[in-house]
Enzyme design. Structure first.
Site, PDB file in Angstrom:
ATOM      1  N   GLY A 124     -17.741 -19.844   9.992  1.00 55.45           N
ATOM      2  CA  GLY A 124     -17.512 -19.943  11.430  1.00 55.45           C
ATOM      3  C   GLY A 124     -17.051 -21.335  11.786  1.00 55.45           C
ATOM      4  O   GLY A 124     -16.964 -22.225  10.942  1.00 55.45           O
ATOM      5  N   PHE A 128     -16.285 -28.813  17.235  1.00 61.11           N
ATOM      6  CA  PHE A 128     -16.423 -30.074  16.522  1.00 61.11           C
ATOM      7  C   PHE A 128     -16.470 -29.931  15.010  1.00 61.11           C
ATOM      8  O   PHE A 128     -16.659 -30.904  14.309  1.00 61.11           O
ATOM      9  CB  PHE A 128     -17.687 -30.800  16.998  1.00 61.11           C
ATOM     10  CG  PHE A 128     -17.735 -30.981  18.474  1.00 61.11           C
ATOM     11  CD1 PHE A 128     -16.767 -31.701  19.134  1.00 61.11           C
ATOM     12  CD2 PHE A 128     -18.737 -30.385  19.213  1.00 61.11           C
ATOM     13  CE1 PHE A 128     -16.805 -31.845  20.494  1.00 61.11           C
ATOM     14  CE2 PHE A 128     -18.783 -30.537  20.581  1.00 61.11           C
ATOM     15  CZ  PHE A 128     -17.814 -31.268  21.228  1.00 61.11           C
ATOM     16  N   SER A 130     -16.510 -26.972  11.309  1.00 60.71           N
ATOM     17  CA  SER A 130     -16.534 -25.651  10.699  1.00 60.71           C
ATOM     18  C   SER A 130     -17.672 -25.568   9.701  1.00 60.71           C
ATOM     19  O   SER A 130     -18.152 -26.577   9.186  1.00 60.71           O
ATOM     20  CB  SER A 130     -15.203 -25.381   9.990  1.00 60.71           C
ATOM     21  OG  SER A 130     -14.119 -25.492  10.886  1.00 60.71           O
ATOM     22  N   LYS A 144     -21.681 -27.707   6.683  1.00 60.04           N
ATOM     23  CA  LYS A 144     -21.100 -27.941   7.997  1.00 60.04           C
ATOM     24  C   LYS A 144     -20.249 -29.202   7.932  1.00 60.04           C
ATOM     25  O   LYS A 144     -20.743 -30.291   7.621  1.00 60.04           O
ATOM     26  CB  LYS A 144     -22.186 -28.104   9.054  1.00 60.04           C
ATOM     27  CG  LYS A 144     -21.644 -28.393  10.445  1.00 60.04           C
ATOM     28  CD  LYS A 144     -22.773 -28.577  11.440  1.00 60.04           C
ATOM     29  CE  LYS A 144     -22.232 -28.924  12.809  1.00 60.04           C
ATOM     30  NZ  LYS A 144     -23.316 -29.146  13.786  1.00 60.04           N
ATOM     31  N   ASP A 237     -27.061 -27.176  24.171  1.00 61.70           N
ATOM     32  CA  ASP A 237     -26.014 -26.180  23.893  1.00 61.70           C
ATOM     33  C   ASP A 237     -26.628 -24.908  23.319  1.00 61.70           C
ATOM     34  O   ASP A 237     -26.126 -24.340  22.351  1.00 61.70           O
ATOM     35  CB  ASP A 237     -24.970 -26.755  22.934  1.00 61.70           C
ATOM     36  CG  ASP A 237     -23.663 -25.975  22.965  1.00 61.70           C
ATOM     37  OD1 ASP A 237     -23.396 -25.288  23.967  1.00 61.70           O
ATOM     38  OD2 ASP A 237     -22.898 -26.040  21.982  1.00 61.70           O
TER      39      ASP A 237
END
Length: 425
Positions: A124, A128, A130, A144, A237
């Protein structure tokens, strides 16, 4: 042309027919004091040559120093940024080394690139960075990789500082090598929550009990961030894309790239707007926020888990675009059950009262006034059945004029320059 010579001693003059005829004068006449006047033709070509030579000398005198200076400036322009970048990278590496001194294993970028086969298997991605899945030393991991010159470093530092504060049990290691910023996590086999709640296929494994379990785990994760750490951590978030599930549907709050650490003596903190449209609390309009913005986002996530739809769905009729407006309408008309994604299933029918209580909890979390929202420890008590949501809280939600402009694209366009808005993962 004839010219003449003159003997000054007696004034005698004589004709000269050729310039070199003076050589015919006899030696015995050498005692004469004679003056000769000669006219010689001046060559224009010689004059032009001298002038051209002088011009060349002047041009060279100007060009050579100018060219040398220009070349020197080019060399400086090339080398200075490189040296400055090198010093900056060294400073950043030093900064990261200090921040990451207590972190787990540090991997080289080359090793992570090799194990992910050049970052080929993507799980995904977001605004900022992947996430890639692969095996590292025989263990399945999620790597990440933060990207983007503008936000990469900031988001990496925010996540690292947060992880350092909470001692994240699922973090395996990291990479901070020059411009490369990567975090290595334990692989969560079920992926992110959005893949399950927006999937309308019949799935008996994602029943009401599983949904309640996930909601409780999210609440406990946020409670730990808000109340269990040395410094209060606001995630900022919270949304289904940031909730990861393992093989047993145990949920974990992830991705702290937008998080902010708040000192315990601060009642509010001022910061630029950050988060995702649809999950933003009304107080973001003032840029003065508390950890209660996470509580608001959590309320939105509850509604998404119950309804199986996105909080803002512009494919629906205008009155149904915002899930919060839809909840208010259904509650006022006593049509609560219409919001349930599988309202015809036996599981949902038998659990209707529990579903309605969960919606009421969402209403409490979605109060416009942040001081009227519960803490996450209070939310856990509601979920565990220790307390219930009072009726006046429900009435306050139903009578409120929600400030939805913070969710609208028109407003977001105006504040985009002063915001960090997260995209889908």
């Amino acid at each position: 042309m004839f010219r003449y010579g003159q003997n000054d001693s007696n004034g005698e003059r004589f004709w000269v027919t050729k310039v070199f005829s003076l050589q015919s004068i006899q030696p015995e006449a050498a005692h004469y004091n004679s003056t000769a006047y000669l006219k010689v033709q001046y060559s224009s070509s010689d004059s032009s040559s001298d002038l051209t030579l002088n011009k060349r000398k002047v041009i060279l005198a100007i060009t050579l120093p100018t060219t040398s200076i220009f070349i020197l400036l080019i060399i400086v322009a090339i080398l200075y940024p490189q040296r400055r970048r090198k010093y900056k990278e060294n400073d950043e590496d030093s900064e990261f080394n200090q921040l990451l001194s207590g972190m787990p294993t540090r991997f080289s970028f080359e090793k992570l690139r090799e194990c992910t086969e050049g970052f080929s298997k993507k799980l995904g991605g977001g605004g900022f960075g992947s996430v890639f899945e692969r095996k590292l030393d025989g263990e399945r991991v999620a790597v990440k990789r933060l990207e983007g010159a503008r936000q990469g470093k900031k988001e990496f530092l925010a996540e690292v500082e947060t992880i350092g504060s909470i001692e994240h049990i699922n973090l395996i290691g990291f990479c901070a090598e020059k411009s490369h910023r990567l975090l290595v996590y334990e692989y969560m086999s079920r992926g992110s929550l959005d893949r399950w709640i927006y999937n309308h296929r019949s799935n008996t494994r994602f029943d009401w009990s599983t949904r309640c379990k996930i909601i409780l785990h999210i609440a406990k994760g946020l409670c730990y961030l808000h109340e269990g750490c040395r410094r209060e951590i606001a995630h900022l978030d919270i949304k289904p894309q940031k909730i990861l599930l393992d093989g047993n549907f145990n949920a974990e709050v992830a991705d702290f790239g937008l998080s902010k650490l708040i000192d315990r003596d601060q009642s509010k903190v001022m910061t630029m707007m950050r988060g995702t449209p649809g999950y933003l609390a009304p107080e973001w309009l003032t840029s003065q926020i508390t950890e209660k913005v996470d509580v608001y986002s959590f309320g939105v996530v509850i509604l998404e888990i119950i309804s199986g739809r996105k909080c803002i769905d512009r494919s629906r009729p205008e009155e149904d675009v915002h899930i919060i407006y839809l909840l208010r309408e259904k509650a006022q008309n006593n049509q609560w059950i219409d919001l349930i994604v599988d309202n015809n299933s036996d599981d949902s029918v038998s659990r209707q009262e529990e579903v309605i209580q969960m919606m009421k909890l969402a209403m409490w979390c979605l109060q416009n006034d942040s001081s009227h929202r519960p803490s996450m420890s209070m939310v856990i008590k509601v979920l565990e059945g220790a307390i219930s949501v009072e009726s006046h809280i429900i009435q306050s939600f139903l009578n409120a004029n929600s400030i939805m402009s913070v969710q609208d694209n028109q407003y977001l366009y105006l504040v985009r320059e002063a915001s960090i808005l997260s995209g889908p993962r």
